[in-house]
Design a protein around this motif. Structure first.
Motif, PDB file in Angstrom:
ATOM      1  N   GLY A  18     -22.580 -10.386 -18.263  1.00 25.85           N
ATOM      2  CA  GLY A  18     -21.741  -9.206 -18.024  1.00 25.85           C
ATOM      3  C   GLY A  18     -21.928  -8.777 -16.579  1.00 25.85           C
ATOM      4  N   LEU A  19     -21.377  -7.632 -16.228  1.00 20.50           N
ATOM      5  CA  LEU A  19     -21.439  -7.185 -14.834  1.00 20.50           C
ATOM      6  C   LEU A  19     -22.863  -6.922 -14.382  1.00 20.50           C
ATOM      7  N   ALA A  20     -23.710  -6.436 -15.287  1.00 20.55           N
ATOM      8  CA  ALA A  20     -25.098  -6.163 -14.911  1.00 20.55           C
ATOM      9  C   ALA A  20     -25.839  -7.469 -14.621  1.00 20.55           C
ATOM     10  N   VAL A  38     -27.869 -17.156 -18.717  1.00 20.06           N
ATOM     11  CA  VAL A  38     -27.491 -17.679 -20.029  1.00 20.06           C
ATOM     12  C   VAL A  38     -26.675 -16.630 -20.773  1.00 20.06           C
ATOM     13  N   ARG A  47     -18.531  -7.032 -21.884  1.00 19.49           N
ATOM     14  CA  ARG A  47     -17.620  -5.967 -22.316  1.00 19.49           C
ATOM     15  C   ARG A  47     -16.344  -5.928 -21.472  1.00 19.49           C
ATOM     16  N   ALA A  48     -16.422  -6.443 -20.252  1.00 17.00           N
ATOM     17  CA  ALA A  48     -15.212  -6.519 -19.423  1.00 17.00           C
ATOM     18  C   ALA A  48     -14.467  -7.795 -19.809  1.00 17.00           C
ATOM     19  N   PRO A  62     -13.204  -2.243 -19.539  1.00 16.07           N
ATOM     20  CA  PRO A  62     -12.891  -1.149 -18.640  1.00 16.07           C
ATOM     21  C   PRO A  62     -11.464  -1.236 -18.127  1.00 16.07           C
ATOM     22  N   SER A  63     -10.864  -0.083 -17.890  1.00 17.73           N
ATOM     23  CA  SER A  63      -9.537  -0.073 -17.274  1.00 17.73           C
ATOM     24  C   SER A  63      -9.547   0.731 -15.976  1.00 17.73           C
ATOM     25  N   VAL A  64     -10.460   1.689 -15.872  1.00 17.52           N
ATOM     26  CA  VAL A  64     -10.508   2.512 -14.654  1.00 17.52           C
ATOM     27  C   VAL A  64     -11.600   1.930 -13.755  1.00 17.52           C
ATOM     28  N   ALA A 252     -24.447 -20.127 -24.831  1.00 19.09           N
ATOM     29  CA  ALA A 252     -25.904 -20.335 -24.843  1.00 19.09           C
ATOM     30  C   ALA A 252     -26.584 -19.018 -25.220  1.00 19.09           C
ATOM     31  N   GLY A 469     -28.247  -3.084 -17.252  1.00 19.01           N
ATOM     32  CA  GLY A 469     -27.127  -2.822 -18.159  1.00 19.01           C
ATOM     33  C   GLY A 469     -27.068  -1.369 -18.562  1.00 19.01           C
ATOM     34  N   VAL A 478     -18.953   0.639 -15.152  1.00 20.39           N
ATOM     35  CA  VAL A 478     -19.018  -0.472 -14.203  1.00 20.39           C
ATOM     36  C   VAL A 478     -19.903  -0.153 -12.991  1.00 20.39           C
ATOM     37  N   PRO A 479     -19.679   0.966 -12.288  1.00 16.58           N
ATOM     38  CA  PRO A 479     -20.516   1.189 -11.091  1.00 16.58           C
ATOM     39  C   PRO A 479     -22.008   1.246 -11.439  1.00 16.58           C
ATOM     40  N   VAL A 481     -23.690  -0.084 -14.036  1.00 20.16           N
ATOM     41  CA  VAL A 481     -24.353  -1.333 -14.436  1.00 20.16           C
ATOM     42  C   VAL A 481     -24.472  -2.301 -13.251  1.00 20.16           C
TER      43      VAL A 481
END
Ligand SMILES: Cc1cc2nc3c(=O)[nH]c(=O)nc-3n(C[C@H](O)[C@H](O)[C@H](O)COP(=O)(O)OP(=O)(O)OC[C@H]3O[C@@H](n4cnc5c(N)ncnc54)[C@H](O)[C@@H]3O)c2cc1C
Length: 494
Positions: A18-20, A38, A47-48, A62-64, A252, A469, A478-479, A481
């Motif tokens: 994920g982003l984190a 992994v 989640r994105a 996320p949308s914003v 994985a 996360g 988002v910002p 994480v």
């Protein structure tokens, strides 16, 4: 001094793309570590997420999108430029706020245009109040970024300093609702500057005023559209990581962390593979399921959850904005239902995003993609949620209700034009292993924020496992994480 992982840290395994996780991986690679990511899913994003069907590209998370400079900084760690990977379009209109009395207000990124809009709708007094409030938000954010958000915190003592005093002087520890009421007399502006508390998982009637700063991230600093949709961001980060020499393994799943004394020495995958590791970054929603000896907070309070209806429609839906906050008449009741009574909103307020308005690559000719996010209670009674709601039957009914509300509020013909559709409910998030059936993790109550939230290097558990996360510092979205990935990497690199 911030605590760091002792001993060797040459080989790092990051759990979760994920982003984190991607943020941590890029930072670690930039600092010369040998990094393997992994991920149990078949691609990056977590989640994105993204669903592509019949020419429609639906972003399911996320949308914003705010604060692109944080992703730019992360890519810079491996010598890459954000604009080379994902062009960003600043939105002129951050949100359209649609009110139950039939009026609407366009929130412009340009403060003069925004003030003019407020003056036309609410009068010159409120326009003056707005200018003062925006300046105040920017200052409040500056104070908080350096004290609470952008650093690893091991104890509340880390907060002590002149900035904390300034924050208290500015009323940062009073109630958000009262803070906003003091500045604005128009109910519509009060809502516009307090609904963001929900992004933090708390009611504005209970949140401290310091959370007003969330409105700095969107209304103050502006919202951006990544070309190709939000899923283009984790894809770009993963591609940059791979080009910089990070190994990414999808499909994985991690079964177990292998413990030897006080350190984890290997990561065991579901398929039986073992990856040796000097340090591990864990970004899963519930670290207690993977990290031996890790203890979650006592009596955690989770954020409300949501029902998300993602659709691709064969209709132009002319006149609609990229992001609309559609307020119902009810307000105080909404927060009581979501965070106390464990009931879906009877008069819903919705976040509606139509990114194809800005980016035609996301929908076929003559079509649009929309995400409609309706906050709901989560599944945890202690958090004001409701474990008895059966979303298998309730979900489709609630979807119909949400679409009927949309039609009544001006999205005429939407339902009949749907060509592709995807529905997520609290049950979806629970099935993915997320605590309390919410994708928004631990609420930002005072006791779960800053030094009181789980640090990226927990005190209990193996000495070489760090966390990132939305379940840990600094928090959700988002910002936050992306920042958490950097903070986790700094625990390893020093
Ligand atoms: C509907 C919705 C709307 C949202 N709206 C916004 C918004 O508008 N703005 C905003 O800023 N934020 C928003 N968010 C929140 C934002 O998406 C999250 O805070 C953020 O994406 C979380 O990133 P993460 O890396 O912490 O977690 P995740 O993205 O969940 O990443 C964790 C990864 O770990 C993987 N994983 C889990 N267990 C294992 C295992 N055992 N082995 C291997 N891999 C594993 C998972 O598959 C996942 O890919 C929204 C979220 C949702 C769902």
């Amino acid at each position: 001094m911030v605590r760091t992982v002792p001993g060797r840290t040459d080989r790092v395994v990051v759990v979760g793309a994920g982003l984190a996780g991607l943020s941590a991986a890029l930072r670690l690679r930039g600092a010369g570590r040998e990094v393997t990511v992994v991920e149990r899913g078949s691609g990056p994003g977590g989640r994105a997420g993204r669903i592509e069907e019949r020419g429609y590209a639906l972003d399911t998370g996320p949308s914003v999108f705010t604060a692109p400079e944080l992703v730019a900084d992360t890519l810079a760690a491996v010598g890459e430029k954000l604009e080379d990977r994902v062009p960003m379009v600043p939105l002129e209109t951050t949100y359209r706020a649609q009110f139950a009395d039939g009026s609407h207000l366009d929130v412009h990124a340009d403060p003069d245009a925004f003030a003019a809009e407020v003056e036309a709708l609410c009068g010159p007094g409120e326009a003056t109040a707005l200018r003062g409030y925006l300046a105040d938000l920017a200052e409040l954010y500056r104070l908080q970024l350096s004290t609470f958000i952008d650093r690893n915190l091991d104890t509340p003592l880390d907060l002590l300093g002149p900035q904390l005093v300034q924050l208290a002087r500015r009323g940062g520890f009073g109630r958000l609702s009262r803070h906003v009421e003091r500045h604005f007399t128009d109910e519509r502006l009060r809502r516009l500057f307090s609904f963001q508390a929900l992004y933090a998982g708390v009611s504005p009637y209970r949140a401290i005023a310091a959370y007003a700063v969330i409105a700095q991230l969107d209304i103050g600093a502006g919202v951006w559209h990544p070309v190709g949709g939000i899923a283009a961001v984790p894809r770009a980060m993963a591609a940059a990581a791979a080009d910089a020499g990070v190994t990414l393994r999808y499909d994985a799943g991690v079964r177990e962390l292998e413990l030897s004394g006080s350190r984890v020495t290997g990561v065991l995958l579901d398929d039986g593979d073992r990856l040796p590791a000097d340090a591990v970054v864990v970004t899963v929603d519930r670290p207690e399921t993977l990290v031996p000896g890790f203890r979650r907070l006592r009596r955690p309070v989770y954020s409300p959850s949501c029902v998300a209806v993602h659709v691709g429609v064969r209709s132009e839906l002319p006149g609609q904005a990229h992001h609309t906050i559609s307020f119902g008449e009810a307000w105080r009741e909404v927060f009581a239902e979501l965070t106390r009574d464990g009931r879906p909103m009877t008069d819903p307020s919705l976040l509606v995003s139509m990114p194809s308005r800005t980016d035609r690559s996301l929908a076929p000719e003559g079509g649009q993609v929309l995400s409609i996010v309706a906050p709901t209670p989560n599944l945890d009674r202690h958090s004001g949620g409701n474990p008895d709601l059966d979303w298998t039957t309730l979900g489709p009914r609630y979807r119909d209700e949400v679409l009927a509300v949309m039609e009544a509020r001006g999205w005429t013909g939407l339902t009949g034009a749907i060509e592709v559709e995807h529905l997520d409910t609290p049950q979806t998030w629970a099935a993915q292993g997320m605590a309390a059936g919410t994708p928004f993790a631990l609420a930002h109550t005072f006791g779960q924020t800053g030094p009181f939230r789980t640090p990226t290097l927990p005190r209990r558990g193996p000495e070489n496992v760090v966390l990132a996360g939305s379940s840990v510092q600094p928090g959700v979205g988002v910002p936050m994480v992306v920042i958490s990935g950097r903070l986790a990497a700094e625990r390893i690199t020093g």
